[in-house]
Design an enzyme around this catalytic site. Structure first.
Site, PDB file in Angstrom:
ATOM      1  N   LYS A  31      15.047  37.005  52.153  1.00 32.35           N
ATOM      2  CA  LYS A  31      15.495  38.225  52.094  1.00 32.35           C
ATOM      3  C   LYS A  31      15.478  38.956  53.343  1.00 32.35           C
ATOM      4  O   LYS A  31      14.524  38.714  54.110  1.00 32.35           O
ATOM      5  CB  LYS A  31      14.825  38.964  50.734  1.00 32.35           C
ATOM      6  CG  LYS A  31      13.157  39.256  51.135  1.00 32.35           C
ATOM      7  CD  LYS A  31      13.087  40.689  51.914  1.00 32.35           C
ATOM      8  CE  LYS A  31      11.339  40.862  52.049  1.00 32.35           C
ATOM      9  NZ  LYS A  31      10.888  41.554  53.158  1.00 32.35           N
ATOM     10  N   ASP A  60       7.046  41.409  46.146  1.00 36.66           N
ATOM     11  CA  ASP A  60       8.193  41.147  46.537  1.00 36.66           C
ATOM     12  C   ASP A  60       8.962  39.935  45.312  1.00 36.66           C
ATOM     13  O   ASP A  60      10.031  39.731  45.386  1.00 36.66           O
ATOM     14  CB  ASP A  60       8.376  40.456  47.757  1.00 36.66           C
ATOM     15  CG  ASP A  60       8.562  41.542  48.886  1.00 36.66           C
ATOM     16  OD1 ASP A  60       8.505  42.771  48.477  1.00 36.66           O
ATOM     17  OD2 ASP A  60       8.239  41.164  50.065  1.00 36.66           O
TER      18      ASP A  60
HETATM   19  O1  C5P Z   1       2.013  42.189  47.007  1.00 39.91           O
HETATM   20  P1  C5P Z   1       1.682  41.450  48.005  1.00 39.91           P
HETATM   21  O2  C5P Z   1       0.273  40.538  47.700  1.00 39.91           O
HETATM   22  O3  C5P Z   1       2.857  40.638  48.633  1.00 39.91           O
HETATM   23  O4  C5P Z   1       1.061  42.550  49.194  1.00 39.91           O
HETATM   24  C1  C5P Z   1       0.476  42.068  50.197  1.00 39.91           C
HETATM   25  C2  C5P Z   1       0.003  43.412  51.159  1.00 39.91           C
HETATM   26  O5  C5P Z   1       0.778  44.296  51.389  1.00 39.91           O
HETATM   27  C3  C5P Z   1      -1.012  44.156  50.082  1.00 39.91           C
HETATM   28  O6  C5P Z   1      -2.137  43.609  50.089  1.00 39.91           O
HETATM   29  C4  C5P Z   1      -0.850  45.593  50.477  1.00 39.91           C
HETATM   30  O7  C5P Z   1      -2.005  45.761  51.430  1.00 39.91           O
HETATM   31  C5  C5P Z   1       0.575  45.635  51.201  1.00 39.91           C
HETATM   32  N1  C5P Z   1       1.507  46.272  50.355  1.00 39.91           N
HETATM   33  C6  C5P Z   1       1.448  47.745  50.067  1.00 39.91           C
HETATM   34  N2  C5P Z   1       2.281  48.305  49.225  1.00 39.91           N
HETATM   35  C7  C5P Z   1       3.258  47.519  48.619  1.00 39.91           C
HETATM   36  C8  C5P Z   1       3.505  46.210  48.941  1.00 39.91           C
HETATM   37  C9  C5P Z   1       2.235  45.591  49.803  1.00 39.91           C
HETATM   38  O8  C5P Z   1       0.513  48.194  50.640  1.00 39.91           O
HETATM   39  N3  C5P Z   1       4.314  48.020  47.896  1.00 39.91           N
END
Ligand code: C5P
Length: 287
Positions: free
Chosen positions: A9, A132
């Protein structure tokens, strides 16, 4: 044996609206699948096992394995699968490769095991795997809100050509998000404009990315890559997600190909891609 493609993406625009009590950030983004894909093959087996063409992803954090185990636990405890992943999307690059692989795992096992579940069930699983992953249950071009779990599908739009440029550094998404200054807030209007053009089935163009400045302060190579790329595509260049991959839009395949060749001379990884229409096999494609 069943094969599913997991697309990369790009974020055509991404604005951070604020920090949430759960530590995540509230965001608004227009995300778009492009034609750079990983390939996932699945076949019946008693246990769950994964083979990949990269040794870089430790088992514990491998989203394909986590997705497969979550799917098994939730729907088919008596089934297993052998999964084979051919990775082409660069890792930790802002292109959502791991999230897309996780969604592709849900899509593939749904077919392999004949799971009868709703879009809502898959969204539930997706949000437990990563912010995502939900987007990839819709695919195509979509408006994404909340932590990333609220997705509104948009029309595929006209053909659009992009060059992806990666300087070869791996970026921690958490590090970039956590380094945002507490007063860093955007109101989302640039992203809404991109979404509005997309909703009219026009070329959405390029908006803004509120993680860019923080990314550049942490990873100077990412800034150099952005500046070099932006010289070839002024006002049509943006960092994808938390980076470091830079996206530049061009008017056609030839212009994009010529720019990619020029950028490869700097030692950057490049790929020439176009937007990927929404695929009907996604559990939420018709929502
Ligand atoms: O959700 P995911 O594990 O992919 O996200 C990785 C990191 O990115 C999270 O631990 C967080 O620190 C940050 N993040 C965030 N806000 C979001 C998506 C991700 O702070 N909406």
């Amino acid at each position: 044996m069943l094969t599913v493609r997991a697309a990369a993406k790009i974020n055509l625009s991404l604005e951070i609206l604020g920090k949430r009590p759960d530590g995540y950030h509230e965001l608004v983004s227009v995300m778009r699948e492009v034609t750079l894909v990983d390939e996932l093959r699945v076949s019946h087996s008693d246990d769950i096992a994964l083979r990949t063409n990269t040794t870089d992803i430790p088992d514990g954090v491998n989203l394909v394995l986590r997705a497969a185990r979550a799917m098994q636990e939730r729907f088919k405890p008596d089934q297993g699968a052998h999964l084979s992943l051919e990775k082409r999307i660069p890792l930790a690059a802002g292109l959502g490769g791991g999230s897309s692989d996780a969604a592709a795992t849900l899509v593939a096992l749904r077919q392999l095991w004949g799971v009868d579940a709703t879009c809502h069930d898959y969204l539930d699983l997706a949000s437990s795997l990563g912010s995502d992953v939900s987007f990839f249950l819709y695919g195509g071009t979509s408006l994404v809100e909340g932590r990333g779990e609220r997705v509104v599908p948009l029309p595929d739009g006209p053909e659009a050509w992009y060059v992806l440029v990666n300087p070869g550094v791996r970026v921690s998404t958490a590090h970039v998000f956590n380094s945002l200054a507490s007063e860093d807030r955007w109101e989302g209007s640039a992203t809404c404009e991109v979404a509005a053009r997309s909703a009219r089935n026009e070329d959405p163009g390029i908006g803004t990315n509120s993680l860019q400045t923080t990314l550049f302060s942490l990873y100077p190579d990412a800034e150099r890559c952005f500046e070099t790329t932006a010289e070839l595509a002024p006002r049509r260049t943006i960092v994808s997600g938390s980076g470091p991959t830079v996206v530049a839009q061009f008017d056609g395949a030839n212009q994009a190909g010529a720019a990619a060749a020029e950028l490869a001379r700097y030692g950057y990884w490049t790929a020439t891609v176009r937007n990927r229409p929404r695929k009907g096999d996604r559990p939420c494609a018709s929502s």
